[in-house]
Scaffold this active site. Sequence first.
Site, PDB file in Angstrom:
ATOM      1  N   LYS A   1       0.335  -1.041  -0.093  1.00  0.00           N
ATOM      2  CA  LYS A   1      -0.392   0.055  -0.014  1.00  0.00           C
ATOM      3  C   LYS A   1       0.862   1.818  -0.034  1.00  0.00           C
ATOM      4  O   LYS A   1       2.190   1.929  -0.146  1.00  0.00           O
ATOM      5  CB  LYS A   1      -0.971  -0.351   1.653  1.00  0.00           C
ATOM      6  CG  LYS A   1      -1.759  -1.539   1.189  1.00  0.00           C
ATOM      7  CD  LYS A   1      -3.290  -1.073   0.197  1.00  0.00           C
ATOM      8  CE  LYS A   1      -3.543  -2.157  -0.427  1.00  0.00           C
ATOM      9  NZ  LYS A   1      -4.488  -3.143   0.829  1.00  0.00           N
TER      10      LYS A   1
HETATM   11  C1  LIG Z   1      -5.576  -3.985   1.707  1.00  0.00           C
HETATM   12  C2  LIG Z   1      -6.970  -4.221   1.128  1.00  0.00           C
HETATM   13  C3  LIG Z   1      -7.377  -4.071   3.016  1.00  0.00           C
HETATM   14  C4  LIG Z   1      -7.086  -5.567   3.496  1.00  0.00           C
HETATM   15  O1  LIG Z   1      -5.865  -4.604   4.373  1.00  0.00           O
HETATM   16  P1  LIG Z   1      -4.658  -5.553   5.058  1.00  0.00           P
HETATM   17  O2  LIG Z   1      -3.981  -4.353   5.326  1.00  0.00           O
HETATM   18  O3  LIG Z   1      -4.258  -6.437   4.347  1.00  0.00           O
HETATM   19  O4  LIG Z   1      -5.504  -6.153   6.154  1.00  0.00           O
HETATM   20  C5  LIG Z   1      -9.199  -4.617   2.689  1.00  0.00           C
HETATM   21  N1  LIG Z   1      -8.994  -3.572   1.537  1.00  0.00           N
HETATM   22  C6  LIG Z   1      -8.864  -3.185   0.040  1.00  0.00           C
HETATM   23  C7  LIG Z   1      -9.624  -2.826  -0.832  1.00  0.00           C
HETATM   24  C8  LIG Z   1      -7.614  -3.987   0.326  1.00  0.00           C
HETATM   25  O5  LIG Z   1      -7.078  -3.355  -0.981  1.00  0.00           O
END
Ligand SMILES: *Cc1c(COP(=O)(O)O)cnc(C)c1O
Length: 403
Positions: free
Chosen positions: A202
Amino acid sequence: MTTTRARPARLALEGGAPQRNGLLPYGRQHVDEADIAAVAAALRSDWLTTGPRVPAFERAFADYVGADHAIAVANGTAALHVMLAALGVGPGDEVLVPAMTFAASANAVLYCRAKPVFVDVEADTLLIDARDAARKLSPRTKALLAVDYAGQPCDYDTLTPLCHGAGVELVADACHALGARWNGRPVGTLARASSFSLHAVKHLTTGEGGMISTHDAELAARMRRLRNHGIDSDHRQREQAGTWRYGMQELGWNYRLTDLACALGSSQLARATRRLQRRRQLAGFYRRRLQRLPGVRALALQPDVSHAWHLFVVELELERLRVGRDQVFAALRAEGIGVQVHYLPVHLHPYYQREHGLAAGLCPVAERAHERLLSLPLFPEMADADARDVVRALAKVLAHYQR
Ligand SMILES: *Cc1c(COP(=O)(O)O)cnc(C)c1O
């Protein structure tokens, strides 16, 4: 034979030379020496968790997104769970969720023992379709979870009055959209509460991590309690007050984020604006070059958005190609281009089909788009030459498979 035609270069998949050696990934984290020093300092301090680096990171994050409060949690999925639980989502409730998202968006609804109701998306942006959401409202609808897919904010000017009029909470899964804006207003302030992921792929990362932003002080207090077993104070607060006493007020979870992670997060946040600008630059390059490539198109941009470009998603025009998406995917991988597919619509996952009786046909726009989607490599440390490689490999592969 009197005519010669320029033949497209032989595909790496068929034994030709690849566009590049090694695989250019679709995303990659960035950790610098300042990050490492910040984590080392945390390791040498008195607090590995529930220490001063947690509220410091929360404050910096809240300021970055322009929200009054930010609550750090263990990951983005925990952020979604805590956010929905704090709003009282529970058994018998329904939550509207777009089909085109990561499974975690809907799973968080199930953790609350509520029912995710899948809503179709707009064909050009793949963002939640407000008309389909309106059709799927019921007396049991408690919330609508808007997913800012790929980093583009949803149409909050439509969703806000829709939810308000129906007495439904509007919350955001902003895991793709840190730094994005809708009509000048930052993501993180557009819904009652917004969830972010700090996973390695991210915008900024703490390895695993998550954050929730809100303007609502009472909701923020409840979310802080829920991430800590439902207990009304944390260890450091009790130390400062010189007391051992605490009360568990409701059933929560251990969803805390460590001081080590928060040290890394604060350090990463200092580069977030600069890195976001680079994402925008690379996305602009892709958009210009793709206009001239038959067989593929970028997703549409709404007016008045500032996109965060977590993903650069393209849709293949399969009518113009002799093969399907999976063949293009394999050919690009062979060329050294690490494309991905985001996402299989959630209701088509085996679990949702088997345990929740869902099937293809529920969200036809998302399903059709899914067959055509590819995410191109996009991360701030990519060189211009990397982006050129991606476009050249795409041109080569599409020319080869042209009808
Ligand atoms: C990455 C993501 C999540 C979950 O995040 P984590 O930190 O991996 O638990 C939830 N929703 C979306 C749209 C994502 O891209």
